[in-house]
Design a protein around this motif. Structure first.
Motif, mmCIF file in Angstrom:
data_model
loop_
_atom_site.group_PDB
_atom_site.id
_atom_site.type_symbol
_atom_site.label_atom_id
_atom_site.label_comp_id
_atom_site.label_asym_id
_atom_site.label_seq_id
_atom_site.Cartn_x
_atom_site.Cartn_y
_atom_site.Cartn_z
ATOM 1 N N VAL A 1 47.791 31.263 36.837
ATOM 2 C CA VAL A 1 48.980 31.379 37.678
ATOM 3 C C VAL A 1 49.795 32.634 37.373
ATOM 4 C CG1 VAL A 1 49.172 28.903 38.065
ATOM 5 C CG2 VAL A 1 50.327 29.934 36.081
ATOM 6 N N GLN A 2 49.521 33.271 36.249
ATOM 7 C CA GLN A 2 50.252 34.492 35.925
ATOM 8 C C GLN A 2 49.397 35.367 35.023
ATOM 9 O OE1 GLN A 2 54.305 33.945 34.691
ATOM 10 N NE2 GLN A 2 54.536 36.033 33.931
ATOM 11 N N VAL A 3 49.466 36.674 35.260
ATOM 12 C CA VAL A 3 48.743 37.656 34.458
ATOM 13 C C VAL A 3 49.714 38.754 34.054
ATOM 14 C CG1 VAL A 3 46.866 39.343 34.399
ATOM 15 C CG2 VAL A 3 46.582 37.200 35.673
ATOM 16 N N SER B 1 47.239 39.187 29.032
ATOM 17 C CA SER B 1 47.725 37.831 28.776
ATOM 18 C C SER B 1 47.675 37.041 30.076
ATOM 19 C CB SER B 1 49.166 37.857 28.245
ATOM 20 O OG SER B 1 49.259 38.600 27.044
ATOM 21 N N VAL B 2 47.306 35.773 29.973
ATOM 22 C CA VAL B 2 47.259 34.923 31.159
ATOM 23 C C VAL B 2 47.972 33.608 30.874
ATOM 24 C CG1 VAL B 2 45.066 35.919 31.895
ATOM 25 C CG2 VAL B 2 45.066 33.798 30.576
ATOM 26 N N ILE B 3 48.477 33.007 31.925
ATOM 27 C CA ILE B 3 49.024 31.652 31.873
ATOM 28 C C ILE B 3 48.248 30.811 32.867
ATOM 29 C CG2 ILE B 3 51.032 30.186 32.318
ATOM 30 C CD1 ILE B 3 52.802 32.476 31.426
ATOM 31 N N VAL B 4 47.770 29.662 32.398
ATOM 32 C CA VAL B 4 47.033 28.742 33.266
ATOM 33 C C VAL B 4 47.842 27.466 33.436
ATOM 34 C CG1 VAL B 4 44.780 29.668 32.633
ATOM 35 C CG2 VAL B 4 45.756 27.796 31.294
ATOM 36 N N GLU B 5 47.606 26.799 34.555
ATOM 37 C CA GLU B 5 48.315 25.547 34.835
ATOM 38 C C GLU B 5 47.330 24.519 35.386
ATOM 39 O OE1 GLU B 5 52.254 23.841 37.234
ATOM 40 O OE2 GLU B 5 51.540 25.897 37.582
ATOM 41 N N GLY C 1 36.392 42.055 29.278
ATOM 42 C CA GLY C 1 36.189 41.215 28.109
ATOM 43 C C GLY C 1 37.498 40.659 27.577
ATOM 44 N N LYS C 2 38.540 41.474 27.582
ATOM 45 C CA LYS C 2 39.855 41.002 27.145
ATOM 46 C C LYS C 2 40.393 39.924 28.084
ATOM 47 C CE LYS C 2 41.506 45.111 24.629
ATOM 48 N NZ LYS C 2 40.251 45.866 24.570
ATOM 49 N N ALA C 3 40.199 40.118 29.385
ATOM 50 C CA ALA C 3 40.671 39.123 30.351
ATOM 51 C C ALA C 3 39.947 37.787 30.157
ATOM 52 C CB ALA C 3 40.475 39.637 31.774
ATOM 53 N N ARG C 4 38.635 37.845 29.941
ATOM 54 C CA ARG C 4 37.871 36.605 29.723
ATOM 55 C C ARG C 4 38.296 35.919 28.428
ATOM 56 N NH1 ARG C 4 33.652 40.016 31.609
ATOM 57 N NH2 ARG C 4 32.963 40.356 29.451
ATOM 58 N N GLU C 5 38.556 36.698 27.391
ATOM 59 C CA GLU C 5 38.981 36.105 26.122
ATOM 60 C C GLU C 5 40.363 35.485 26.240
ATOM 61 O OE1 GLU C 5 39.025 35.181 21.928
ATOM 62 O OE2 GLU C 5 37.535 35.326 23.538
ATOM 63 N N ALA C 6 41.280 36.156 26.923
ATOM 64 C CA ALA C 6 42.613 35.589 27.128
ATOM 65 C C ALA C 6 42.529 34.270 27.893
ATOM 66 C CB ALA C 6 43.500 36.586 27.874
ATOM 67 N N LEU C 7 41.672 34.236 28.920
ATOM 68 C CA LEU C 7 41.497 33.002 29.682
ATOM 69 C C LEU C 7 40.881 31.912 28.819
ATOM 70 C CD1 LEU C 7 41.498 31.365 32.303
ATOM 71 C CD2 LEU C 7 39.277 32.411 32.851
ATOM 72 N N ARG C 8 39.892 32.266 28.011
ATOM 73 C CA ARG C 8 39.249 31.271 27.151
ATOM 74 C C ARG C 8 40.269 30.608 26.220
ATOM 75 N NH1 ARG C 8 37.735 30.362 22.232
ATOM 76 N NH2 ARG C 8 38.608 32.347 21.504
#
Length: 473
Positions: free
Chosen positions: A148-150, A183-187, A216-223
């Motif tokens: 929901v946010q990056v 950085s990511v925020i998931v909901e 790779g950074k985006a995938r790791e942040a999501l993980r």
């Protein structure tokens, strides 16, 4: 923006007159220098699809230091002029007094360069960086509908220094720095969690702006965010802990590293003061501070006193064998400087500081270490922490951790904090993995109000009997 190397004695200042002013200021002192600096920094932050920050800062100035015994006189200015140096000279003379000191020998010279002198800011146009930030945002959102946010950051800086010594020696260094953070925020079902991945070093932005790196950074942040989304409340109590490789070395840095800096030990305020040559850690524990690793965030070709950086062994097979020293503390303790005299900027006097601090690996497979954990926590990510230098007591929060029982990894846990003291933790290291790794290049270290970039590292290790603070039972 100037693309020319920083040459203060070919523009604003005259070398011979500046040297004469420095010698006058240091007459009767034990040590000192004129530290000149130019620094430029750019940061672009895209948050929730919009550019939130686009900053560019440029500063320059000098710091003049005179040292006599344990006393330091320091004056600084953002004005690079002979008049400003003359005023600073009168100020530092107040600390030296009537003199009587014997000037310490100068640092040894070096031609060794650990990183490029290319300007990391000028390598890519502003618009290119903005476009890449937008690509990062779109890519991260497309990875999972729960995003929901990056927030994405591209940062670059260049510090150029010149250090003039009273014997006439001039040392220069150009220090680039770059970093990309995602950085990511998931909901999901009304619950929100965050994850972040960052990395960089003393090199230009080229590699960090390639899709294979930031993706790779985006995938790791999501993980990490998705792990935290299913995390349970952390248990509380005394238990064994397994720390993962790389960034978890920040616990080593804070809980142990600061206590091995020379000034704390000279003054007797460190938990490790007076223990040179004694066992302070479990057998097999070897800890180094190494500022000589090419391109690393914490590396420096020379420190901020002009001493070449070193690869310094602090703990060898559990025995305390060295402290990190600047020139003043080394002289007062009767040892050699180790290349650890660092300062945040020209507005700060140098002091003993870490560079890249890490523990060497052992011979145990990391999977076997986790399998040997009967009832505890496996922590692979850390956030902030605090430490009391006088007794080594620390508190660290985990950003990624898992419950382990009878060697089986269970659910991730949230809200875990590790509580203990560095001296005891060193003695309670029960296993050392063969997977030593350095962090990806994101550390900053604070001491007495000064911040400098650092690196950390370690293998997977097991520590017995740490207190875990949590909300579960």
């Amino acid at each position: 923006m100037s693309e020319l190397p920083f040459r203060p004695f070919e523009s604003a200042l005259d070398h011979d007159r500046s040297l004469a002013q420095l010698r006058a200021a240091l007459d009767g002192a034990d040590d000192g220098e004129l530290f000149l600096e130019r620094r430029r920094a750019e940061a672009l932050v895209l948050d929730d699809g919009r550019i939130r920050t686009a900053s560019y800062d440029a500063t320059e100035g000098f710091g003049l230091r005179a040292v006599r015994g344990e006393v330091t006189g320091y004056a600084h200015s953002s004005e690079l002029s002979e008049a400003a140096i003359a005023r600073a000279s009168k100020t530092v003379r107040l600390a030296v007094g009537d003199g009587g000191g014997v000037m310490a020998p100068p640092p040894s010279g070096t031609n060794h360069k650990l990183y490029t002198d290319a300007d990391p800011i000028a390598g890519h146009a502003f618009g290119v960086k903005v476009d890449i930030l937008r690509e990062i945002d779109a890519y991260a959102r497309a990875l999972d509908p729960r995003v929901v946010q990056v927030t994405a950051t591209v940062a670059a800086s260049c510090q150029e220094v010149a250090i003039l010594r009273p014997e006439g020696g001039l040392v220069t260094d150009i220090r680039p720095m770059t970093r990309v953070t995602v950085s990511v925020i998931v909901e999901d079902a009304g619950r929100r969690e965050a994850g972040s991945a960052s990395g960089g070093g003393r090199f230009v932005l080229d590699g960090l702006l390639q899709p294979e790196d930031w993706q790779g950074k985006a995938r790791e942040a999501l993980r990490i965010a998705l792990v935290n989304l299913r995390a349970e409340a952390a248990p509380a109590g005394v238990m064994d802990i397994v720390l993962g490789p790389g960034w978890p070395g920040i616990l080593l840095h804070e809980a142990i590293g600061h206590g091995l800096e020379g000034d704390f030990n000279r003054k007797g305020s460190s938990a490790f003061a007076g223990l040179m040559g004694q066992r302070i850690a479990a057998p097999g524990v070897t800890v180094l501070d190494d500022g000589t690793i090419p391109d690393r965030r914490g590396s420096i070709s020379v420190d901020d006193e002009g001493t070449p950086s070193g690869k310094n062994v602090l703990i060898e097979d559990g025995i305390l064998v060295g402290y990190m020293q600047d020139r003043q503390n080394a002289r007062l303790m009767g040892v050699e400087p180790t290349g650890n005299g660092r300062r945040e900027s020209h507005a700060h006097a140098p002091m003993p500081r870490m560079t890249n601090t890490y523990m060497l690996g052992g011979d145990v497979a990391p999977g076997d270490i986790v399998a040997d954990l009967k009832d505890g926590i496996w922590a692979t990510g850390f956030g902030g922490g605090q430490v009391d230098i006088t007794n080594g007591k620390f508190v660290f929060s985990c950003t990624e951790a898992y419950r382990v029982k009878d060697g089986k990894v269970g659910a991730p846990v949230k809200g875990a904090t590790l509580i203990g003291d560095g001296a005891t933790a060193l003695q309670q290291i029960r296993a050392i993995g063969n997977d030593m790794a350095l962090d990806p290049g994101m550390g900053n270290c604070g001491k007495q109000g000064q911040w400098v970039p650092v690196g950390v590292g370690q293998p997977t290790i097991m520590i017995g009997g740490l207190t875990v603070g949590g909300s579960g039972s």
